[in-house]
Design a protein around this motif. Structure first.
Motif, mmCIF file in Angstrom:
data_model
loop_
_atom_site.group_PDB
_atom_site.id
_atom_site.type_symbol
_atom_site.label_atom_id
_atom_site.label_comp_id
_atom_site.label_asym_id
_atom_site.label_seq_id
_atom_site.Cartn_x
_atom_site.Cartn_y
_atom_site.Cartn_z
ATOM 1 N N GLN A 1 0.838 -1.214 0.000
ATOM 2 C CA GLN A 1 0.000 0.000 0.000
ATOM 3 C C GLN A 1 0.864 1.252 0.000
ATOM 4 O O GLN A 1 0.605 2.202 -0.744
ATOM 5 C CB GLN A 1 -0.917 0.018 1.222
ATOM 6 C CG GLN A 1 -2.056 -0.966 1.153
ATOM 7 C CD GLN A 1 -2.844 -1.005 2.460
ATOM 8 O OE1 GLN A 1 -2.506 -0.322 3.420
ATOM 9 N NE2 GLN A 1 -3.896 -1.815 2.469
ATOM 10 N N TYR A 2 1.912 1.249 0.804
ATOM 11 C CA TYR A 2 2.796 2.413 0.841
ATOM 12 C C TYR A 2 3.534 2.573 -0.485
ATOM 13 O O TYR A 2 3.740 3.692 -0.966
ATOM 14 C CB TYR A 2 3.806 2.323 1.981
ATOM 15 C CG TYR A 2 3.195 2.539 3.335
ATOM 16 C CD1 TYR A 2 2.236 3.524 3.545
ATOM 17 C CD2 TYR A 2 3.573 1.757 4.428
ATOM 18 C CE1 TYR A 2 1.668 3.722 4.790
ATOM 19 C CE2 TYR A 2 3.021 1.951 5.663
ATOM 20 C CZ TYR A 2 2.072 2.928 5.846
ATOM 21 O OH TYR A 2 1.513 3.119 7.089
ATOM 22 N N ALA A 3 3.919 1.457 -1.102
ATOM 23 C CA ALA A 3 4.605 1.518 -2.390
ATOM 24 C C ALA A 3 3.664 2.071 -3.456
ATOM 25 O O ALA A 3 4.070 2.867 -4.314
ATOM 26 C CB ALA A 3 5.105 0.145 -2.790
ATOM 27 N N ALA A 4 2.418 1.656 -3.430
ATOM 28 C CA ALA A 4 1.455 2.160 -4.406
ATOM 29 C C ALA A 4 1.161 3.630 -4.156
ATOM 30 O O ALA A 4 0.961 4.416 -5.099
ATOM 31 C CB ALA A 4 0.174 1.343 -4.326
ATOM 32 N N ALA A 5 1.157 4.045 -2.906
ATOM 33 C CA ALA A 5 0.858 5.427 -2.575
ATOM 34 C C ALA A 5 2.040 6.348 -2.885
ATOM 35 O O ALA A 5 1.870 7.568 -2.997
ATOM 36 C CB ALA A 5 0.484 5.554 -1.112
ATOM 37 N N ALA A 6 3.236 5.768 -3.027
ATOM 38 C CA ALA A 6 4.416 6.597 -3.285
ATOM 39 C C ALA A 6 4.310 7.307 -4.630
ATOM 40 O O ALA A 6 4.877 8.379 -4.824
ATOM 41 C CB ALA A 6 5.679 5.745 -3.246
ATOM 42 N N GLY A 7 3.594 6.757 -5.575
ATOM 43 C CA GLY A 7 3.453 7.362 -6.905
ATOM 44 C C GLY A 7 2.410 8.459 -6.954
ATOM 45 O O GLY A 7 2.332 9.202 -7.923
ATOM 46 N N ASN A 8 1.571 8.586 -5.981
ATOM 47 C CA ASN A 8 0.516 9.599 -5.956
ATOM 48 C C ASN A 8 1.096 10.914 -5.412
ATOM 49 O O ASN A 8 0.925 11.259 -4.270
ATOM 50 C CB ASN A 8 -0.659 9.152 -5.090
ATOM 51 C CG ASN A 8 -1.298 7.895 -5.641
ATOM 52 O OD1 ASN A 8 -1.151 7.613 -6.825
ATOM 53 N ND2 ASN A 8 -1.987 7.161 -4.799
ATOM 54 N N CYS A 9 1.782 11.604 -6.264
ATOM 55 C CA CYS A 9 2.415 12.861 -5.859
ATOM 56 C C CYS A 9 1.668 14.023 -6.497
ATOM 57 O O CYS A 9 0.563 13.890 -6.985
ATOM 58 C CB CYS A 9 3.877 12.872 -6.294
ATOM 59 S SG CYS A 9 4.846 11.647 -5.393
ATOM 60 N N ALA A 10 2.336 15.105 -6.543
ATOM 61 C CA ALA A 10 1.750 16.338 -7.076
ATOM 62 C C ALA A 10 1.542 16.243 -8.582
ATOM 63 O O ALA A 10 1.956 15.290 -9.232
ATOM 64 C CB ALA A 10 2.658 17.509 -6.750
ATOM 65 N N ALA A 11 0.962 17.275 -9.139
ATOM 66 C CA ALA A 11 0.652 17.308 -10.563
ATOM 67 C C ALA A 11 1.867 17.662 -11.407
ATOM 68 O O ALA A 11 1.821 17.581 -12.625
ATOM 69 C CB ALA A 11 -0.462 18.318 -10.818
ATOM 70 N N ASP A 12 2.944 18.073 -10.814
ATOM 71 C CA ASP A 12 4.163 18.420 -11.542
ATOM 72 C C ASP A 12 4.715 17.161 -12.193
ATOM 73 O O ASP A 12 4.840 16.119 -11.570
ATOM 74 C CB ASP A 12 5.171 19.022 -10.564
ATOM 75 C CG ASP A 12 6.406 19.548 -11.276
ATOM 76 O OD1 ASP A 12 6.404 19.581 -12.514
ATOM 77 O OD2 ASP A 12 7.379 19.907 -10.568
ATOM 78 N N SER A 13 5.074 17.270 -13.494
ATOM 79 C CA SER A 13 5.521 16.095 -14.231
ATOM 80 C C SER A 13 6.857 15.578 -13.718
ATOM 81 O O SER A 13 7.095 14.367 -13.697
ATOM 82 C CB SER A 13 5.613 16.407 -15.723
ATOM 83 O OG SER A 13 6.598 17.401 -15.950
ATOM 84 N N ALA A 14 7.731 16.442 -13.300
ATOM 85 C CA ALA A 14 9.016 15.986 -12.769
ATOM 86 C C ALA A 14 8.810 15.238 -11.459
ATOM 87 O O ALA A 14 9.409 14.188 -11.209
ATOM 88 C CB ALA A 14 9.955 17.168 -12.564
ATOM 89 N N VAL A 15 7.934 15.759 -10.634
ATOM 90 C CA VAL A 15 7.637 15.095 -9.364
ATOM 91 C C VAL A 15 6.917 13.786 -9.642
ATOM 92 O O VAL A 15 7.168 12.773 -8.976
ATOM 93 C CB VAL A 15 6.798 16.025 -8.466
ATOM 94 C CG1 VAL A 15 6.343 15.299 -7.211
ATOM 95 C CG2 VAL A 15 7.581 17.266 -8.111
ATOM 96 N N ALA A 16 6.049 13.769 -10.631
ATOM 97 C CA ALA A 16 5.326 12.547 -10.985
ATOM 98 C C ALA A 16 6.291 11.477 -11.485
ATOM 99 O O ALA A 16 6.144 10.291 -11.167
ATOM 100 C CB ALA A 16 4.268 12.846 -12.029
#
Length: 166
Positions: free
Chosen positions: A102-117
């Motif tokens: 769950q934490y690994a899957a949640a790690a990808g849910n970041c901001a809308a910035d493409s670099a951060v994504a």
């Protein structure tokens, strides 16, 4: 011609010889009967000692068998306890693995910035790899713990059986 005196003397001599022979035979048969009685008493004592020793040996064998059965029952109880504990540990490991996933899957849910994504996506892959590694390590640790428990229980049972025989 043979006189009656000679016949009488020969008969007397034969009677004396027969009396000596009879006395000798009586003494010999009395001695044989005495030895046979002594041997019979000794044989009866041997049979009684044999029966007592056999009863003692059977009692000791039954005591040892009961003690060994108690050791086996104790080992089975310990194996059962270890299996229950192992099942609980497996369940806890599975919960840990689910949380890590769950934490690994949640790690990808970041901001809308493409670099951060993009970094979040890379972090998701790394977290999934670490989650998988954690799951494998936990599974292997569980297998090793179960093997150790079985070996320890068997060793303790063997030691207990050996100490019973000494």
């Amino acid at each position: 011609m043979i006189s009656w005196r000679t016949i009488g003397a020969a008969a007397s001599l034969a009677l004396v010889a027969w009396a000596f022979w009879g006395t000798y035979e009586h003494g010999r048969s009395t001695m044989d009967a005495e030895w046979q009685a002594r041997w019979a008493v000794r044989d009866a004592g041997d049979q009684q000692a044999w029966a007592q020793e056999e009863a003692r040996a059977r009692s000791e064998e039954q005591r040892r068998a009961a003690a060994q059965e108690e050791v086996r029952a104790n080992a089975r109880d310990q194996e059962h306890t270890a299996a229950v504990d192992g099942t609980g540990a497996d369940a806890a490991g599975q919960r840990l693995h689910n949380k890590a996933t769950q934490y690994a899957a949640a790690a990808g849910n970041c901001a809308a910035d493409s670099a951060v994504a993009a970094r979040g996506h890379a972090a998701t892959r790394a977290a999934m790899v670490l989650s998988d590694l954690l799951a494998r390590a936990d599974a292997r640790a569980g297998e090793l713990a179960k093997a150790y428990d079985r070996a320890r229980i068997a060793g303790l049972a063997c030691e207990a059986n050996y100490s019973l025989l000494r």
